[in-house]
Structure formats: C-alpha cells, structure tokens
Motif scaffolding. Structure first.
Motif, short mmCIF file in Angstrom:
data_model
loop_
_atom_site.label_atom_id
_atom_site.label_comp_id
_atom_site.label_asym_id
_atom_site.label_seq_id
_atom_site.Cartn_x
_atom_site.Cartn_y
_atom_site.Cartn_z
N THR A 123 -8.79 1.29 -14.01
CA THR A 123 -7.30 1.26 -13.92
C THR A 123 -6.76 0.02 -13.94
OG1 THR A 123 -7.02 1.39 -11.70
CG2 THR A 123 -7.22 3.49 -12.61
N HIS A 124 -5.77 -0.28 -14.55
CA HIS A 124 -5.28 -1.68 -14.78
C HIS A 124 -3.80 -1.63 -15.31
CE1 HIS A 124 -5.21 -5.61 -16.60
NE2 HIS A 124 -5.98 -6.14 -15.42
N ASN A 125 -2.94 -1.27 -14.57
CA ASN A 125 -1.23 -1.42 -15.06
C ASN A 125 -0.68 -2.43 -14.01
OD1 ASN A 125 1.24 -0.81 -15.38
ND2 ASN A 125 0.81 1.50 -15.69
N LEU A 126 -0.72 -3.43 -14.48
CA LEU A 126 -0.03 -4.64 -13.74
C LEU A 126 1.36 -4.31 -13.49
CD1 LEU A 126 -1.90 -7.70 -15.65
CD2 LEU A 126 -2.74 -6.13 -13.84
N TYR A 127 2.09 -3.48 -14.33
CA TYR A 127 3.72 -3.23 -14.10
C TYR A 127 3.75 -2.46 -12.77
CZ TYR A 127 4.05 -4.29 -18.77
OH TYR A 127 4.05 -5.08 -20.09
N HIS A 128 2.41 -1.67 -12.19
CA HIS A 128 2.73 -1.11 -10.82
C HIS A 128 2.00 -1.40 -9.79
CE1 HIS A 128 3.07 2.91 -13.81
NE2 HIS A 128 4.06 2.25 -13.72
N MET A 129 1.91 -2.80 -9.78
CA MET A 129 1.13 -3.36 -8.81
C MET A 129 2.04 -3.58 -7.56
SD MET A 129 -1.40 -6.34 -10.56
CE MET A 129 -1.76 -7.04 -8.88
N GLY A 130 1.44 -3.46 -6.30
CA GLY A 130 2.26 -3.63 -5.20
C GLY A 130 1.44 -4.33 -4.11
N ASP A 131 1.62 -3.99 -2.86
CA ASP A 131 0.81 -4.59 -1.77
C ASP A 131 -0.69 -4.33 -2.07
OD1 ASP A 131 3.25 -5.54 -0.58
OD2 ASP A 131 3.27 -3.78 0.84
N GLU A 132 -1.16 -5.41 -1.51
CA GLU A 132 -2.80 -5.52 -1.90
C GLU A 132 -3.44 -4.71 -1.22
OE1 GLU A 132 -6.71 -8.48 -1.02
OE2 GLU A 132 -4.59 -9.12 -0.34
N GLN A 133 -2.95 -4.09 -0.14
CA GLN A 133 -3.56 -2.81 0.87
C GLN A 133 -2.96 -1.75 0.90
OE1 GLN A 133 -6.69 -3.35 1.38
NE2 GLN A 133 -6.88 -5.46 1.18
N GLY A 134 -1.81 -1.75 -0.10
CA GLY A 134 -0.90 -0.44 -0.03
C GLY A 134 -1.71 0.67 -0.54
N SER A 135 -1.11 1.84 -0.35
CA SER A 135 -1.67 3.13 -0.84
C SER A 135 -1.89 3.25 -2.25
CB SER A 135 -0.86 4.37 -0.09
OG SER A 135 -0.83 4.33 1.20
N PRO A 136 -3.00 3.85 -2.75
CA PRO A 136 -2.98 3.79 -4.33
C PRO A 136 -2.11 4.99 -4.82
CG PRO A 136 -4.86 4.90 -2.99
CD PRO A 136 -4.10 4.19 -2.18
N LEU A 137 -1.52 4.68 -5.81
CA LEU A 137 -0.87 5.53 -6.92
C LEU A 137 -1.52 6.74 -7.03
CD1 LEU A 137 1.07 3.04 -8.81
CD2 LEU A 137 2.06 4.20 -6.91
N ASP A 138 -0.99 8.15 -7.21
CA ASP A 138 -1.61 8.99 -7.36
C ASP A 138 -2.55 9.06 -8.75
OD1 ASP A 138 -0.63 10.43 -5.04
OD2 ASP A 138 0.93 11.46 -6.13
N TYR A 139 -1.79 8.84 -9.86
CA TYR A 139 -2.48 8.88 -11.04
C TYR A 139 -3.82 7.73 -11.08
CZ TYR A 139 -0.74 4.19 -12.53
OH TYR A 139 -0.79 2.79 -12.71
N VAL A 140 -3.71 6.90 -10.19
CA VAL A 140 -4.79 6.03 -10.06
C VAL A 140 -5.93 6.59 -9.40
CG1 VAL A 140 -5.71 3.82 -8.98
CG2 VAL A 140 -3.41 3.84 -9.94
N VAL A 141 -5.86 7.23 -8.49
CA VAL A 141 -6.92 8.33 -7.78
C VAL A 141 -7.40 9.34 -8.67
CG1 VAL A 141 -7.57 9.77 -5.88
CG2 VAL A 141 -6.01 7.68 -5.55
N ARG A 142 -6.36 9.80 -9.38
CA ARG A 142 -7.00 11.04 -10.34
C ARG A 142 -7.70 10.35 -11.40
NH1 ARG A 142 -1.49 12.74 -9.92
NH2 ARG A 142 -1.05 11.97 -11.95
#
Length: 260
Positions: free
Chosen positions: A168-187
């Motif tokens: 997964t590589h969506n730089l527009y959605h990057m947040g805190d380094e240890q933040g919870s992964p986005l749902d679509y990333v996990v899927r």
C-alpha cells in the motif's frame, strides 16, 4: 553454479525515514538474512528507477543515491558502500536478451533508496555485490511477470532477486508513524497476502478488478508492480515466508515476502 537456489523477495520499503527507525520490519529482514549466506550477488528492482527501455547498473562502485527531500539531515549522511559487478551485469544482459528482453547497461547509475534502505537493515555488512534493474515505463503486468520468469534462472547461479515496493502506498493518507492503520490498508494487505499464498498471479495482475481497495491503496501503481516480478521469479516449489510487520504512518504497508 550454486548448490542452493538463491532467494526471491518482495520487500515493502516504506518511507526513507525507515533507514533511521528500523523497528519490527527491519527485524523481520534481519531474521530472513540467513537465506543469503551463499548468495553471490543481489539483483534489485525498485519503483524509484523507471526508464524508457530497461536499464541495468554496471558500475563497479555504485553510489548511494539520496533521492528524496525534506528529511532529517542524518538521513543524507547514510551510505551503503557496496560493490557492483560489471561482469555480472553483462552476463545478466545476455541472459535477458537470449529470452527476447532488451536491456542496456548504465555505468553511471547508483542505488536509490528503494534499494539501499532495506539492504541497510537486512545486510548491513554490505559484502554482497548489488546491481539494480530499472522498470521499463512501457511495462504491463503480464510483461513484469514474464520478466521475473526470465530472471529465474539466475537464482541457480547464486543471484538473489529482490523486488522492492509496497503493498500500500498512498502518501496523501499518511499520518503518525505508529498511528492505527486505515481500514482499506488492512483489507488490501490481507487480500494481497492471500493471493500470494495461493500463487494467484492472475488476480495479482489485475488488482483493480479483483479488489475494491486497490485504487485507494495505490493512486499510482509503481510501488505495487515489483510484486509481479517477484511472483514471476519464484517457483511453486519454493518455501514462502510472510514477513509480517506493522503498518507505518497509517498508510504504508511494511509486509514483505521471501521465497527460498
């Protein structure tokens, strides 16, 4: 000829900051490094070198390219002082050309961060020569799988094939380094892992049709495409290792795969 076939890898290389913050993903690579004890050279493909027509590094001492901006100064001081192998580059060129794959040699090009950052963690002693192969801008999913197949014979000569990218590589959605992964990333990571385990190369070659999450996971596909090369270079008889690692910055999968 090597008695043991060299491994194939797909490595999620994340952000350049990973070089300064190893974490779990680096630990997984270090664990997998035991498969490189008999490897004589590494051939790495990175999405950060895309060219018109395929090129292969042929420098005896490839430079460490810091192909990024706006990061900590310490990052620009890091080096991966590894040897190249011009003779092997010529041999690989011949192997590919004998299979109808055109590639030119580039004596000036060094190693970009998609290559040296993961190697800094996995093989920090930089004793194994490294060559980098570009991605042809005109590649299709089918041609990338075929390219992996064309490279497969090199494994029997002790040349490891490493495809570097990101599930997964969506730089527009990057947040805190240890933040919870986005749902679509996990899927999408879970979907990709399932296809890799099943060796479903057909589905992996058309993720935009097989997964509703691909468009968000990859606004542009270049970081996904190296996975197809790795699949083509792997064999059904290989042992697959899933190097699972936490998602970083909420949007960057660090999952890697190894075939040995």
């Amino acid at each position: 000829m090597s008695e043991v076939s060299a491994p194939v890898m797909f490595i999620g290389h994340g952000s350049p900051r990973w070089a300064l913050s190893p974490g779990a993903a680096a630990a997984r690579l270090q664990e997998y490094s035991v498969y490189f004890t008999q490897v004589k050279a590494l051939l790495v493909i990175s999405p950060h070198w895309i060219t018109r027509g395929m090129q292969l590094t042929a420098s005896p001492q490839p430079e460490t390219i810091h192909d990024f901006g706006g990061f900590d100064e310490a990052l620009y001081q890091l080096q991966y002082p590894v040897a190249g192998d011009p003779g092997l580059a010529g041999h690989i060129q011949t192997v590919l050309q004998d299979q109808g794959v055109a590639v030119s040699l580039n004596q000036q090009r060094g190693l970009d961060h998609g290559t040296w950052v993961p190697l800094l963690h996995m093989l920090p002693e930089h004793k194994i020569p490294v060559l980098q192969l570009s991605i042809d801008a005109g590649s299709t999913p089918e041609s990338l799988v075929a390219l992996g197949g064309a490279l497969k014979s090199l494994r029997s000569e002790g040349v490891a094939i490493i495809a570097s990218g990101s599930l997964t590589h969506n730089l527009y959605h990057m947040g805190d380094e240890q933040g919870s992964p986005l749902d679509y990333v996990v899927r999408f990571q879970s979907w990709a892992r399932a296809q890799v385990i099943e060796r479903n190369i057909s589905a992996l070659s058309q993720p935009h049709l097989e997964s509703d999450d691909f468009a968000q996971a990859h606004p542009s596909a270049e970081h996904y495409l190296p996975l197809l090369i790795a699949m083509g270079a792997s064999r059904e008889s290989d042992q697959l290792s899933v190097l699972d690692s936490p998602v970083l910055y909420r949007a960057l999968s660090m999952e890697s795969y190894g075939w040995s």
